[in-house]
Scaffold this active site. Structure first.
Site, mmCIF file in Angstrom:
data_model
loop_
_atom_site.group_PDB
_atom_site.id
_atom_site.type_symbol
_atom_site.label_atom_id
_atom_site.label_comp_id
_atom_site.label_asym_id
_atom_site.label_seq_id
_atom_site.Cartn_x
_atom_site.Cartn_y
_atom_site.Cartn_z
ATOM 1 C CG HIS A 128 -1.964 -0.977 1.281
ATOM 2 N ND1 HIS A 128 -3.133 -0.841 0.570
ATOM 3 C CD2 HIS A 128 -2.061 -2.156 1.943
ATOM 4 C CE1 HIS A 128 -3.908 -1.892 0.793
ATOM 5 N NE2 HIS A 128 -3.280 -2.703 1.625
ATOM 6 N NE ARG A 180 18.215 -5.037 3.636
ATOM 7 C CZ ARG A 180 18.979 -4.046 4.064
ATOM 8 N NH1 ARG A 180 20.294 -4.095 3.883
ATOM 9 N NH2 ARG A 180 18.443 -3.004 4.652
#
Length: 206
Positions: A128, A180
């Site tokens: 979002h 990551r």
């Protein structure tokens, strides 16, 4: 075999699907037609495609609208209470344990061959907007996709966020939150996840 025993055996398989390939022939005579029926019904209702020798628990929830296909590779297993929303592509010999959640977003999730996804793992291939000037629910949703390599182990209750690639042969520890990319053969843990080592016997880093 009594009906009650058979139903209990089906439930055991639903939560521990790795037992399915090990069934004795006397159990296969009812288990294989049962699985064929479960998979055919899902293929009728959703844009789902199963390879050969797959297992999917009746309690699993697979949602795949046209254009958001779910592809399940040969010998792959999906346990009870897992929730999969396409687009998702599972390679061969992939195991998704109970209560795992895979949300493909728009860009999709790809899982390589021989990868294990433990119970309650969560993979969300969307995000979002977070700008302060607007409500979160009013902001655009983005999706970059998630790529999980071959022979990867995602531990119980770990989380993988959108845009992440987990390299071949990597291990994500229980409860880790991966924000990551994870290099091949790497072991990561923590929130946010950080490298803590490499798999024993892994080849030297390039």
């Amino acid at each position: 075999m009594s009906d009650s025993y058979r139903e209990q055996h089906k439930l055991r398989l639903a939560y521990m699907p790795w037992l399915y390939p090990r069934l004795k022939q006397r159990h296969r005579v009812w288990a294989e037609p049962w699985q064929t029926a479960v998979q055919k019904e899902l293929e009728r209702l959703e844009t789902v495609h199963f390879g050969e020798y797959c297992f999917v628990a009746p309690q699993a929830r697979l949602f795949a609208e046209p254009g958001r296909d779910i592809q399940v590779g040969d010998h792959s297993h999906i346990a009870a209470d897992a929730v999969l929303h396409g687009p998702i592509r599972l390679g061969a010999h992939v195991s998704i344990n109970h209560h795992a959640t895979l949300e493909g977003g728009a860009a999709g999730i790809e899982i390589g061959d021989h990868t294990r996804i433990a119970a309650y793992a969560a993979l969300y291939a969307f995000n979002h907007g977070r700008e302060a000037a607007a409500l979160v629910r009013e902001q655009p949703v983005t999706s970059r996709g998630i790529r999980i390599g071959q022979d990867v182990w995602l531990g119980a209750r770990c989380g993988i966020v959108d845009g992440v690639t987990v390299g071949d042969h990597a291990v994500v520890a229980m409860g880790a939150v991966v924000t990551r990319d994870v290099p091949p053969w790497c072991v990561v843990a923590g929130n946010p996840a950080r490298p803590i080592g490499r798999r024993p016997g892994a080849p030297p880093e390039e």
